[in-house]
Every structure is written in structure tokens, then in C-alpha cells.
Design a protein around this motif. Sequence first.
Motif, PDB file in Angstrom:
ATOM      1  N   LEU A   9       0.825  -1.199   0.000  1.00 41.33           N
ATOM      2  CA  LEU A   9       0.000   0.000   0.000  1.00 41.33           C
ATOM      3  C   LEU A   9       0.867   1.260   0.000  1.00 41.33           C
ATOM      4  O   LEU A   9       0.566   2.228  -0.709  1.00 41.33           O
ATOM      5  N   ALA A  10       1.933   1.245   0.779  1.00 40.90           N
ATOM      6  CA  ALA A  10       2.818   2.409   0.848  1.00 40.90           C
ATOM      7  C   ALA A  10       3.509   2.671  -0.485  1.00 40.90           C
ATOM      8  O   ALA A  10       3.767   3.822  -0.851  1.00 40.90           O
ATOM      9  N   ALA A  11       3.807   1.610  -1.232  1.00 37.21           N
ATOM     10  CA  ALA A  11       4.531   1.760  -2.500  1.00 37.21           C
ATOM     11  C   ALA A  11       3.670   2.354  -3.605  1.00 37.21           C
ATOM     12  O   ALA A  11       4.191   2.882  -4.584  1.00 37.21           O
ATOM     13  N   ALA A  12       2.359   2.308  -3.448  1.00 38.92           N
ATOM     14  CA  ALA A  12       1.456   2.763  -4.509  1.00 38.92           C
ATOM     15  C   ALA A  12       1.436   4.290  -4.600  1.00 38.92           C
ATOM     16  O   ALA A  12       1.481   4.990  -3.591  1.00 38.92           O
ATOM     17  N   ASP A  13       1.358   4.781  -5.823  1.00 35.60           N
ATOM     18  CA  ASP A  13       1.126   6.208  -6.066  1.00 35.60           C
ATOM     19  C   ASP A  13      -0.359   6.512  -6.190  1.00 35.60           C
ATOM     20  O   ASP A  13      -0.786   7.652  -5.996  1.00 35.60           O
ATOM     21  N   ALA A  14      -1.145   5.504  -6.544  1.00 36.61           N
ATOM     22  CA  ALA A  14      -2.583   5.671  -6.739  1.00 36.61           C
ATOM     23  C   ALA A  14      -3.260   4.325  -6.505  1.00 36.61           C
ATOM     24  O   ALA A  14      -2.592   3.284  -6.507  1.00 36.61           O
ATOM     25  N   PHE A  15      -4.569   4.368  -6.320  1.00 38.00           N
ATOM     26  CA  PHE A  15      -5.338   3.159  -6.018  1.00 38.00           C
ATOM     27  C   PHE A  15      -6.601   3.087  -6.858  1.00 38.00           C
ATOM     28  O   PHE A  15      -7.206   4.111  -7.171  1.00 38.00           O
ATOM     29  N   ILE A  16      -6.986   1.874  -7.189  1.00 43.05           N
ATOM     30  CA  ILE A  16      -8.362   1.575  -7.573  1.00 43.05           C
ATOM     31  C   ILE A  16      -8.904   0.645  -6.505  1.00 43.05           C
ATOM     32  O   ILE A  16      -8.344  -0.430  -6.272  1.00 43.05           O
ATOM     33  N   VAL A  17      -9.969   1.066  -5.853  1.00 45.45           N
ATOM     34  CA  VAL A  17     -10.615   0.233  -4.848  1.00 45.45           C
ATOM     35  C   VAL A  17     -11.806  -0.450  -5.501  1.00 45.45           C
ATOM     36  O   VAL A  17     -12.689   0.219  -6.041  1.00 45.45           O
ATOM     37  N   VAL A  18     -11.813  -1.768  -5.473  1.00 48.10           N
ATOM     38  CA  VAL A  18     -12.898  -2.560  -6.041  1.00 48.10           C
ATOM     39  C   VAL A  18     -13.804  -2.974  -4.889  1.00 48.10           C
ATOM     40  O   VAL A  18     -13.373  -3.687  -3.980  1.00 48.10           O
ATOM     41  N   THR A  19     -15.042  -2.512  -4.923  1.00 46.51           N
ATOM     42  CA  THR A  19     -15.928  -2.739  -3.779  1.00 46.51           C
ATOM     43  C   THR A  19     -17.343  -3.095  -4.206  1.00 46.51           C
ATOM     44  O   THR A  19     -17.869  -2.529  -5.165  1.00 46.51           O
ATOM     45  N   PRO A  20     -17.966  -4.014  -3.488  1.00 49.41           N
ATOM     46  CA  PRO A  20     -19.398  -4.234  -3.660  1.00 49.41           C
ATOM     47  C   PRO A  20     -20.184  -3.293  -2.764  1.00 49.41           C
ATOM     48  O   PRO A  20     -19.620  -2.622  -1.892  1.00 49.41           O
TER      49      PRO A  20
ATOM     50  N   ALA B 188      -4.016   9.474  -5.020  1.00 53.84           N
ATOM     51  CA  ALA B 188      -5.268   9.484  -5.772  1.00 53.84           C
ATOM     52  C   ALA B 188      -5.953   8.122  -5.684  1.00 53.84           C
ATOM     53  O   ALA B 188      -5.286   7.087  -5.711  1.00 53.84           O
ATOM     54  N   VAL B 189      -7.274   8.149  -5.597  1.00 53.12           N
ATOM     55  CA  VAL B 189      -8.057   6.920  -5.470  1.00 53.12           C
ATOM     56  C   VAL B 189      -9.231   6.959  -6.442  1.00 53.12           C
ATOM     57  O   VAL B 189      -9.954   7.955  -6.515  1.00 53.12           O
ATOM     58  N   GLY B 190      -9.411   5.869  -7.177  1.00 48.53           N
ATOM     59  CA  GLY B 190     -10.579   5.682  -8.017  1.00 48.53           C
ATOM     60  C   GLY B 190     -11.338   4.452  -7.565  1.00 48.53           C
ATOM     61  O   GLY B 190     -10.818   3.634  -6.793  1.00 48.53           O
ATOM     62  N   PHE B 191     -12.559   4.297  -8.055  1.00 48.68           N
ATOM     63  CA  PHE B 191     -13.412   3.203  -7.608  1.00 48.68           C
ATOM     64  C   PHE B 191     -13.989   2.427  -8.786  1.00 48.68           C
ATOM     65  O   PHE B 191     -14.398   3.009  -9.793  1.00 48.68           O
ATOM     66  N   VAL B 192     -14.040   1.114  -8.607  1.00 48.59           N
ATOM     67  CA  VAL B 192     -14.818   0.238  -9.477  1.00 48.59           C
ATOM     68  C   VAL B 192     -15.756  -0.523  -8.557  1.00 48.59           C
ATOM     69  O   VAL B 192     -15.310  -1.245  -7.663  1.00 48.59           O
ATOM     70  N   GLY B 193     -17.058  -0.324  -8.754  1.00 49.26           N
ATOM     71  CA  GLY B 193     -18.038  -0.925  -7.871  1.00 49.26           C
ATOM     72  C   GLY B 193     -18.910  -1.930  -8.591  1.00 49.26           C
ATOM     73  O   GLY B 193     -19.048  -1.906  -9.815  1.00 49.26           O
ATOM     74  N   TYR B 194     -19.494  -2.806  -7.806  1.00 45.79           N
ATOM     75  CA  TYR B 194     -20.445  -3.775  -8.338  1.00 45.79           C
ATOM     76  C   TYR B 194     -21.474  -4.066  -7.255  1.00 45.79           C
ATOM     77  O   TYR B 194     -21.197  -3.933  -6.066  1.00 45.79           O
ATOM     78  N   GLY B 195     -22.667  -4.414  -7.672  1.00 45.49           N
ATOM     79  CA  GLY B 195     -23.706  -4.696  -6.699  1.00 45.49           C
ATOM     80  C   GLY B 195     -25.038  -4.917  -7.372  1.00 45.49           C
ATOM     81  O   GLY B 195     -25.105  -5.161  -8.577  1.00 45.49           O
ATOM     82  N   GLY B 196     -26.105  -4.788  -6.590  1.00 45.25           N
ATOM     83  CA  GLY B 196     -27.449  -4.987  -7.120  1.00 45.25           C
ATOM     84  C   GLY B 196     -27.863  -3.845  -8.021  1.00 45.25           C
ATOM     85  O   GLY B 196     -27.356  -3.674  -9.123  1.00 45.25           O
ATOM     86  N   GLY B 197     -28.764  -3.005  -7.529  1.00 45.58           N
ATOM     87  CA  GLY B 197     -29.251  -1.912  -8.363  1.00 45.58           C
ATOM     88  C   GLY B 197     -28.303  -0.750  -8.482  1.00 45.58           C
ATOM     89  O   GLY B 197     -28.328  -0.020  -9.468  1.00 45.58           O
ATOM     90  N   THR B 198     -27.436  -0.539  -7.493  1.00 45.81           N
ATOM     91  CA  THR B 198     -26.587   0.660  -7.480  1.00 45.81           C
ATOM     92  C   THR B 198     -25.222   0.450  -8.112  1.00 45.81           C
ATOM     93  O   THR B 198     -24.528   1.412  -8.423  1.00 45.81           O
ATOM     94  N   GLY B 199     -24.785  -0.781  -8.246  1.00 44.57           N
ATOM     95  CA  GLY B 199     -23.463  -1.024  -8.822  1.00 44.57           C
ATOM     96  C   GLY B 199     -22.316  -0.569  -7.947  1.00 44.57           C
ATOM     97  O   GLY B 199     -21.218  -0.325  -8.437  1.00 44.57           O
ATOM     98  N   GLY B 200     -22.553  -0.446  -6.650  1.00 45.14           N
ATOM     99  CA  GLY B 200     -21.481  -0.060  -5.742  1.00 45.14           C
ATOM    100  C   GLY B 200     -21.388   1.424  -5.469  1.00 45.14           C
ATOM    101  O   GLY B 200     -20.504   1.867  -4.727  1.00 45.14           O
ATOM    102  N   ILE B 201     -22.277   2.230  -6.045  1.00 46.27           N
ATOM    103  CA  ILE B 201     -22.161   3.683  -5.906  1.00 46.27           C
ATOM    104  C   ILE B 201     -22.323   4.123  -4.448  1.00 46.27           C
ATOM    105  O   ILE B 201     -21.632   5.034  -3.986  1.00 46.27           O
ATOM    106  N   LEU B 202     -23.215   3.483  -3.698  1.00 45.64           N
ATOM    107  CA  LEU B 202     -23.387   3.859  -2.299  1.00 45.64           C
ATOM    108  C   LEU B 202     -22.119   3.577  -1.494  1.00 45.64           C
ATOM    109  O   LEU B 202     -21.724   4.356  -0.625  1.00 45.64           O
ATOM    110  N   ALA B 203     -21.470   2.461  -1.785  1.00 45.25           N
ATOM    111  CA  ALA B 203     -20.201   2.152  -1.121  1.00 45.25           C
ATOM    112  C   ALA B 203     -19.139   3.187  -1.473  1.00 45.25           C
ATOM    113  O   ALA B 203     -18.371   3.635  -0.609  1.00 45.25           O
TER     114      ALA B 203
END
Length: 197
Positions: free
Chosen positions: A77-88, A113-128
Motif C-alpha cells: 500500500l505504501a509503495a502505490a502512487d494511486a489506487f483503484i478500490v474494487v468494492t461491492p 489518488a483513489v478511483g473506484f470500481v463498484g459492483y452490486g445490485g441496483g446501485t453497482g457499488g455507488i453507495l459504497a
Amino acid sequence: MSNTLRLAVVIGSVREGRFGPVVANWAAEQARQHGAFEVDVIDLADYPLPHALPAVSPLMEPNPVRPAGTEELAERLAAADAFIVVTPDINRSYPASLKTAIDWHYTQWNHKAVGFVGYGGGTGGILAMEHLRQVLGELHAHTVQGYVAFPKYFLLFDQDGQPIEPSGPEAAARGMLDQLHWWGAALAAARKTPVPA
């Protein structure tokens, strides 16, 4: 594109039967194809962490002593310059495993910097994602505006783990990755200067 950045793709869910690795592998491939990132896929299931955190005191070290076997997670985690967090989405928020990992490693997100890729039921992870924006903002991370969401993900991927209709998700991923690179590079340069107390 110049200035290759180290990008950590974090699989946030550790539950049995999770779909997270499928989504994370897709996101990691999008980042590799983008060409501006060195990609590291981090699966939180490989690093079990206790939910009970160390005692807080005025003399607390910024990096707490972590359970044996999890030092590598802190280093990655410390070595990263940026993240994509994958979350339901789980009950309108993100998994407890992800919050635990963030709380054990609060300095590793600072000024990145952090970006998100979400997945889920109706929202696709947006609430997370919205809850995570609040938490990560408190840790001085910058969450980019772009994101990818897979609502009803179980209908959107084929048996090979690829989106059935890829054009929309791929376009969203490109936009998010462009933002991650811009902000990631700017913040990497800024981290060379100490933050005022």
C-alpha cells in the motif's frame, strides 16, 4: 504516456463466493492497457486483519505494530502512487474488511489518488463509493470523480470474466484512469514537500 505510476488495485471484499476478483482482474487489465501504470493487484483476503485496533494515545506511532504476516500489505500500500478500490455494495455501504484495512493503514493513503470500481445490485457499488469518499478524504487522499459501476453485475459478465457489453465500462475506465494518472502524478510531486503542520 510518460511518468509511469504505481497503481494498486485493491480487492475489498473477502466474503465466501465473492465476485470481487473477477471485477478486479478486469480493472487491472484496463489499467495495463492504459499504459501509464505499473499494476499491483492486492487481495485483502490474503492478509487477514483483526477488527480490534490498537489503543489510541497521544504518543501513538503513525504506523501501528501490525499482526504478523501483514507487513507486506503495508509495504504494498505504501509503495502505490494511486489506487483503484474494487468494492461491492453490502447493506448500502462497503465491506467491513475494507474499513479494517484502511484503519490499520491510514498513513499509506495520504496524499494519493483513489478511483473506484463498484459492483452490486441496483446501485453497482455507488453507495459504497460515496461512503469511501468521506473516509478517504479524512485520510488526505484525493478521490477522483470518474468511476466504473456494474449494477446487477451477475448479468453483465460472461463465463470468462469479461463484460458482455464492454464499450461503456471501458470508456468509463479510461476516463477514471486518465484522472488517476493526472492526480497521481501531481500528488507524487507534492509529496516531496513536507505538509505544513
